[in-house]
Design an enzyme around this catalytic site. Structure first.
Site, short mmCIF file in Angstrom:
data_model
loop_
_atom_site.label_atom_id
_atom_site.label_comp_id
_atom_site.label_asym_id
_atom_site.label_seq_id
_atom_site.Cartn_x
_atom_site.Cartn_y
_atom_site.Cartn_z
CE LYS A 23 -4.39 1.09 0.12
NZ LYS A 23 -5.53 0.30 -0.39
CG ASP A 60 -7.41 3.10 -1.02
OD1 ASP A 60 -7.92 1.98 -1.00
OD2 ASP A 60 -7.50 3.87 -0.04
P1 NDP Z 1 -12.93 7.51 -2.99
O1 NDP Z 1 -11.91 8.56 -2.78
O2 NDP Z 1 -13.50 7.35 -4.35
O3 NDP Z 1 -14.09 7.69 -1.93
C1 NDP Z 1 -13.84 7.64 -0.56
C2 NDP Z 1 -15.09 7.96 0.19
O4 NDP Z 1 -14.87 7.93 1.60
C3 NDP Z 1 -15.55 9.32 -0.11
O5 NDP Z 1 -16.93 9.38 -0.01
C4 NDP Z 1 -14.83 10.10 0.99
O6 NDP Z 1 -15.34 11.33 1.19
C5 NDP Z 1 -15.02 9.23 2.16
N1 NDP Z 1 -14.01 9.46 3.17
C6 NDP Z 1 -12.67 9.40 3.02
N2 NDP Z 1 -12.04 9.62 4.16
C7 NDP Z 1 -12.98 9.87 5.06
C8 NDP Z 1 -12.95 10.18 6.42
N3 NDP Z 1 -11.79 10.29 7.11
N4 NDP Z 1 -14.14 10.34 7.05
C9 NDP Z 1 -15.31 10.20 6.38
N5 NDP Z 1 -15.39 9.90 5.07
C10 NDP Z 1 -14.25 9.74 4.43
O7 NDP Z 1 -12.30 6.15 -2.48
P2 NDP Z 1 -12.79 4.67 -2.75
O8 NDP Z 1 -14.24 4.61 -3.00
O9 NDP Z 1 -11.85 4.11 -3.74
O10 NDP Z 1 -12.47 3.98 -1.34
C11 NDP Z 1 -13.44 3.81 -0.31
C12 NDP Z 1 -13.02 2.68 0.61
O11 NDP Z 1 -12.93 1.46 -0.15
C13 NDP Z 1 -11.67 2.85 1.29
O12 NDP Z 1 -11.69 2.22 2.55
C14 NDP Z 1 -10.73 2.07 0.37
O13 NDP Z 1 -9.57 1.66 1.03
C15 NDP Z 1 -11.64 0.90 0.03
N6 NDP Z 1 -11.29 0.15 -1.18
C16 NDP Z 1 -11.14 0.74 -2.40
C17 NDP Z 1 -10.87 -0.01 -3.51
C18 NDP Z 1 -10.78 0.58 -4.86
O14 NDP Z 1 -10.59 -0.19 -5.80
N7 NDP Z 1 -10.93 1.87 -5.04
C19 NDP Z 1 -10.67 -1.47 -3.42
C20 NDP Z 1 -10.93 -2.01 -2.10
C21 NDP Z 1 -11.20 -1.20 -1.04
P3 NDP Z 1 -14.36 12.55 1.01
O15 NDP Z 1 -13.42 12.27 -0.11
O16 NDP Z 1 -15.34 13.59 0.70
O17 NDP Z 1 -13.61 12.68 2.30
O1 2IT Z 2 -7.81 -1.71 -1.02
C1 2IT Z 2 -7.72 -2.18 -2.17
O2 2IT Z 2 -7.81 -3.39 -2.37
C2 2IT Z 2 -7.51 -1.26 -3.28
N1 2IT Z 2 -7.49 -0.06 -3.07
C3 2IT Z 2 -7.30 -1.79 -4.66
C4 2IT Z 2 -5.87 -2.18 -4.87
C5 2IT Z 2 -5.48 -2.57 -6.26
O3 2IT Z 2 -4.29 -2.87 -6.43
O4 2IT Z 2 -6.33 -2.61 -7.16
#
Ligand code: NDP
Ligand code: 2IT
Length: 445
Positions: free
Chosen positions: A124, A164
């Site tokens: 990460k 992420d």
């Molecule tokens: P985005 O940046 O697209 O969205 C993140 C979301 O979480 C936004 O709505 C954001 O709001 C909110 N957020 C972030 N930090 C905070 C905080 N401290 N308090 C409250 N809300 C918060 O990210 P993703 O959708 O990609 O990621 C969301 C989750 O999914 C994370 O935990 C990530 O690790 C996990 N994830 C993502 C993957 C991917 O492929 N993208 C794969 C697997 C897991 P704002 O930006 O307005 O703060």
């Molecule tokens: O938390 C996760 O699994 C991700 N943000 C996706 C990682 C990736 O390599 O696609």
């Protein structure tokens, strides 16, 4: 294995790294029994070798804003474990980013990636850079400076970053462009690429889709489905968007999304153009979900609150870590919720998980149910290596199959005598066994 002793030692070495220590404790508690049954793990000291990253790289990222001011952020890449494949995991750009958060995410990624059935190690990275309110040009300059340092440590066969929180298609484009220029190569060194230049179809939707496919499998064990169910989603980012699309397609009614400012409740359901609007909200870089309530009729906005107080059947936390507390869990349970499936990484606090499992709800940890994102990244790597491109159906079918397979692994290792499936335990044991036995095969390195 003495979990408390190991944790005390780890805490002494890394005081205050709360999220990292929380993630390690959860895994150790789950695997204790299996570990003790296999003395070869202890004699190879697998635990001490798996809980510390192979290396944690930190660097400074200087860049110039639109007014000509020089800014400095911190950059990181945690290469945690590459026993089963090249390091693989996302990059997070958010002001809260620190070593503890990235170590927790890198550690989780080891087991998640092992569950996908694909050959990927765990990593990460990211930065405390805040994309909020930044212009495109500022984001580009930041990404270029970040890659100027990171490129030394990554490569298609060594370490493959992706997106992420705060890192989506736009950022991957800027990062990839800089890598390509520095390395003089067009390779599969990042995933989540644009579909015109090596990206896989379905990767943008994959984490959310995968989460819903996983929830569908869990519901099926109880003879249930998404049809006609009310669904609460938190977040309004990439994962929340994909989950809303698929949950709606399967007949569910998504009634909430949320941001750091609070949540919106839409009793009519968030579907069709309302889901498209989520993309606009994210792209605005304003960090708030409230504008949704101005855009559509009959919507309530609840400032500073979590969506878990709304009466729903299914909850999909898709925002960030530790966003569903014990109090939230009590509310969901008293409102008759039957299934909580994590789309984010570790969104449910350990206290909340204990309450949810005590009440016998279906509960899945992110490392199992959000693995669809990285799994589809793995499929992107495969397509890049083969220099070809699968169609949408081919990728989606493979993603679906992988999520069903992960569900099966959780049931195999997590089913208790009374029939209840402890998905946390199942996921941790299945992921751990694959990585630990691979480490044994390769000796002490
Ligand atoms: P985005 O940046 O697209 O969205 C993140 C979301 O979480 C936004 O709505 C954001 O709001 C909110 N957020 C972030 N930090 C905070 C905080 N401290 N308090 C409250 N809300 C918060 O990210 P993703 O959708 O990609 O990621 C969301 C989750 O999914 C994370 O935990 C990530 O690790 C996990 N994830 C993502 C993957 C991917 O492929 N993208 C794969 C697997 C897991 P704002 O930006 O307005 O703060
Ligand atoms: O938390 C996760 O699994 C991700 N943000 C996706 C990682 C990736 O390599 O696609």
């Amino acid at each position: 294995m003495n979990v408390d002793k190991i944790m005390n030692n780890l805490e002494k070495k890394h005081p205050g790294e709360v999220e990292y220590l929380q993630a390690v404790r959860e895994v150790l508690e789950s695997i204790e029994e299996v570990y003790n049954e296999n003395p070869q793990f202890e004699s190879a000291n697998i635990i001490e070798r798996i809980i510390e990253p192979d290396r944690a790289i930190t660097f400074k990222v200087p860049w110039v804003d639109d007014e000509g001011n020089v800014k400095v952020n911190l950059g990181y890449r945690i290469q945690f474990n590459n026993a089963i494949g090249p390091y693989k995991g996302g990059l997070r750009f958010h002001p809260s980013v620190n070593l503890s958060i990235l170590k927790f995410l890198g550690f989780e990624q080891i087991f998640k990636n092992a569950l996908t059935t694909l050959p990927m190690g765990g990593a990460k990275g990211g930065s405390d850079f805040d994309p909020k309110g930044k212009s495109n040009a500022e984001v580009m300059r930041f990404c270029q400076s970040f890659m100027l340092e990171l490129w030394k440590y990554i490569g298609p066969e060594t370490d493959v970053p992706a997106g992420d929180i705060g890192v989506g298609g736009r950022e991957i484009g800027f990062l990839y462009g800089m890598y390509k220029r520095l390395a003089g190569e067009h390779t599969g060194v990042l995933t989540g690429k644009g579909s015109n230049w090596g990206g896989s179809l379905v990767r943008p939707e994959a984490t959310g889709y995968g989460c819903v496919y996983f929830a569908k499998e869990m519901l099926a064990t109880k003879g249930e489905s998404f049809q006609g169910k009310r669904v609460a989603i938190s977040g309004f980012g990439n994962v929340a968007w994909g989950a809303a699309l698929k949950a709606t397609e399967l007949g569910g009614k998504v009634v909430t999304i949320s941001g750091p400012d609070g949540y919106v409740y839409d009793p009519e359901g968030i579907s069709g153009k309302k889901i498209d609007y989520m993309l606009e909200l994210r792209a605005s870089n304003e960090d708030v979900v409230k504008p949704y309530s101005y855009e559509f009729e009959g919507v309530e906005f609840h400032a500073g609150k979590h969506p878990w107080e709304v009466k729903v059947d299914i909850a999909l936390p898709c925002a960030t870590q530790n966003e569903l507390t014990a109090e939230d869990a009590e509310k969901l349970i008293s409102n008759g919720c039957i299934c909580i499936c994590e789309g984010a990484n570790m969104p449910t606090t350990p206290e909340a998980v204990a309450i949810i499992q005590k009440h016998g709800l279906l509960f899945s940890p992110g490392k199992a149910s959000n693995a669809g994102g990285v799994a589809t990244s793995g499929l992107e790597m495969t397509q890049n290596s083969m220099k070809l491109r699968w169609n949408r159906k081919e990728v989606d079918d493979r993603l679906h199959e992988i999520m069903c397979n992960i569900h099966g692994q959780c049931v195999t290792h997590g089913k208790r005598g009374d029939g209840y499936v402890d998905y946390v335990k199942g996921a941790n044991i299945a992921g751990f066994l694959k990585v630990a036995t691979s480490m044994l095969d390769m000796g002490v390195i």
